[in-house]
Design an enzyme around this catalytic site. Structure first.
Site, PDB file in Angstrom:
ATOM      1  CD  GLU A 284      -3.070  -1.278   2.198  1.00 10.77           C
ATOM      2  OE1 GLU A 284      -3.224  -0.226   3.011  1.00 10.77           O
ATOM      3  OE2 GLU A 284      -3.860  -2.135   2.144  1.00 10.77           O
ATOM      4  CD  GLU A 388      -3.766  -6.299   3.636  1.00 13.32           C
ATOM      5  OE1 GLU A 388      -2.569  -6.144   3.418  1.00 13.32           O
ATOM      6  OE2 GLU A 388      -4.347  -5.587   4.338  1.00 13.32           O
TER       7      GLU A 388
END
Ligand SMILES: *[C@@H]1O[C@H](CO)[C@@H](O)[C@H](O)[C@H]1NC(C)=O
Ligand SMILES: *[C@@H]1O[C@H](CO)[C@@H](O)[C@H](O)[C@H]1NC(C)=O
Length: 549
Positions: A284, A388
């Protein structure tokens, strides 16, 4: 003569015996149900050292199919089977009729229109190959797992990875700590500014938590477990803000050291015989640019990421003995993929050449899944892997945990179907398990997980999300290929279909509604099967379309 008769008799007995044995093998231990005592929730299944539900896949005979059903009402992988039917008065025309038309004189009832679904599975129209499904071995998952007795730990591992479990074949593991750790850490904290990484060392979390859990999983897995690894934050001396979280990017003088940091991790895991199949280009990257989140992060602007991959990470991996390790770019939300990939490409097209694939997280799923198809079109030689997902992470989630929630399982299924229908090759869930408060997490970012562990009672519970994962992981093996499903009715149910290497067809269907739906699955011009979808249910159907002998 007599001898051959005797031999025939013995052979028959042996055959019956083995059929019987097969039948017994097929008997699964059912869910040990627990009502969670909250209005509107489904059941959870309780596992202990001595009991845990199992799921065995049954091979459909030629001309038949096997169905597995889970539902809000409490079914968990309930098995049934049936025979492929043949159209009698249909002259073999292609996808004739919407809905219940087939030769009917009267106009169909409204309920027929809205409850009858006709889907055509087009096995000649083939798309991406599947890599698999799995979950993440975080420190938090392993800490909870280790609270169980050895026998219960084994039940846990068998439940996810074993032949009578979900048969997961993918794992994601953090490189160093993440928020699901008891404290933040990296592998080269001191001395500062040491670009040779002379003091690089794995942590006690690797040796006592993550690696033991990975190795136990590998021992029971029915296929190679492919491991994807991601860094959340590098050592803080490499970062502009010299902190584990917040607004911070990589200092340019440490671009190469950060690439080497990844290679050193792959080497250290390899020394313990745990092979890394893929790395992502940092978890991220937006979190260190727009720091909403207060956990381990590293910010990358798209152009910076492009420069680092093209000049450092790409060459470092490709010129190493681990040159086959896949590099998966971005590793962030769906809506960020186009921005990052375009920015990387603009900065240096070589950065894209170094990528084997693109990793995507699910927290931006309010953005349409077709984004993924557009990305696949733009970069046809890359795989897209979902790395994820979890429930309970959003600010609007009033409760981080919703024990027994069917709605959360429903969202998993919707999301996985959407992703698979848009070229995703595999889907990795977040923490394999968490505590009953959704931790531990040093940054207090507690969330839900498919399994919750009650260490004091030496038991764990499988939530509906566990079964949601299993409806895919158990039945869609690596190497299966997605095929087109087209709709020939007004009504529909969520669907995705595959063809396995052995020619069997696997279909996953979800009925989100609070009413029963009838589904006709056409597998050829003449052949079909009829399925009744209970309200709020998910079904996996494996069909053996070959002609009975
Ligand atoms: C090397 O790392 C260890 C922790 O892994 C630390 O205790 C030690 O002080 C470090 N050595 C130097 C010279 O910084
Ligand atoms: C890739 O690494 C292997 C060793 O793992 C080596 O034998 C091979 O030559 C390398 N290939 C390239 C193209 O560098």
């Amino acid at each position: 003569m007599a001898i051959s008769k005797a031999v025939g008799f013995i052979a028959t007995i042996l055959l019956l015996y083995s059929l019987n044995a097969l039948g017994q093998e097929d008997e699964d231990l059912p869910c040990n149900r627990r009502d969670v005592g909250i209005e509107g929730r489904s059941v959870v299944c309780v596992c202990t050292a001595t009991y845990c539900d199992t799921i065995t896949r049954r091979d459909p005979e030629p001309g038949t199919y096997v169905v597995y059903t889970s539902s809000n009402a409490g079914q968990r992988f309930e098995k049934s089977s049936g025979r492929i039917l043949e159209e009698v008065n249909n002259g073999g025309t292609e996808d004739d009729a919407p809905a219940a038309g087939d030769g009917a004189q009267d106009p169909p009832e409204a309920s027929q229109i809205w409850n009858n679904v006709v889907l055509r599975i087009r096995t000649i129209s083939r798309h991406q190959y599947i890599e698999g499904f799995g979950g993440s071995v975080t420190d938090a998952a392993a800490i909870n797992w280790r609270k169980l007795s050895d026998a219960t730990q084994q039940q846990f591992i068998d439940s996810y990875f074993g032949p009578k479990g979900l048969e997961y074949n993918l794992i994601r593991v953090p490189i160093g700590g993440c928020d699901f750790s008891e404290h933040p850490y990296t592998y080269a904290e001191t001395p500062w500014h040491d670009t040779t990484l002379s003091n690089f060392s794995l942590s006690s979390e690797d040796y006592f938590l993550k690696l033991p859990m990975i190795r136990r999983s590998q021992r029971v897995a029915t296929d190679e477990i492919k491991i994807t690894a991601s860094t959340w934050s590098p050592p803080i001396w490499m970062k502009t803000n010299e902190a584990i979280t917040g607004f911070g990017q990589l200092r340019p003088q440490y671009y190469q050291a950060y690439a080497d940091y990844h290679l050193r991790f792959i080497e250290e895991y390899d020394k313990i015989d745990v092979k890394i199949w893929a790395i992502t280009t940092t978890n991220e990257p937006i979190n260190g640019i727009v720091p909403f989140v207060q956990f381990n992060s590293l910010g990358w602007a798209p152009s910076q990421l492009g420069r680092w991959v093209a000049n450092n990470l790409g060459p470092t991996i490709r010129n190493s003995p681990y040159n086959k390790t896949l590099i998966l770019g971005v590793d962030d939300q769906r809506y960020l993929l186009p921005i990052y990939l375009a920015g990387m490409e603009r900065e240096d097209p070589k950065s894209i050449d170094y990528l084997d694939g693109i990793a995507v997280h699910w927290y931006g799923n309010f953005f349409p899944p077709q984004t993924l198809s557009l990305i696949q079109n733009r970069y046809p030689d890359k795989i897209i892997l979902a790395t994820e997902a979890c429930e309970g992470s959003m600010p609007w989630h009033l409760e981080q945990l919703a024990i027994g929630s069917w709605e959360r399982a429903r969202r998993y299924v919707t999301s996985i179907i959407d992703d698979l229908n848009n070229f995703v090759v595999g889907w990795i869930d977040w923490n394999l398990c968490l505590s009953p408060t959704g931790g531990p997490n040093w940054a207090d970012n507690f969330v839900d997980a498919p399994i919750l562990v009650y260490g004091d009672k030496d038991e764990f519970i499988k939530q509906p999300m566990f079964y949601a994962m299993g409806h895919f992981s158990k039945f869609i093996p690596r190497g299966a290929r997605r095929v087109t499903v087209s709709r020939a009715s007004l009504a529909t149910v969520e669907n995705v279909a595959f063809i396995k290497e052995n020619g069997n067809i696997v279909v996953v269907l979800q009925n989100r509604l609070r009413r029963v739906m009838n589904v006709k699955l056409r597998i050829s011009n003449r052949n079909y099967i009829d399925i009744v979808m209970e309200e709020r249910s998910v079904k996996t159907i494996e069909i053996n379309p070959s002609t009975p002998a």
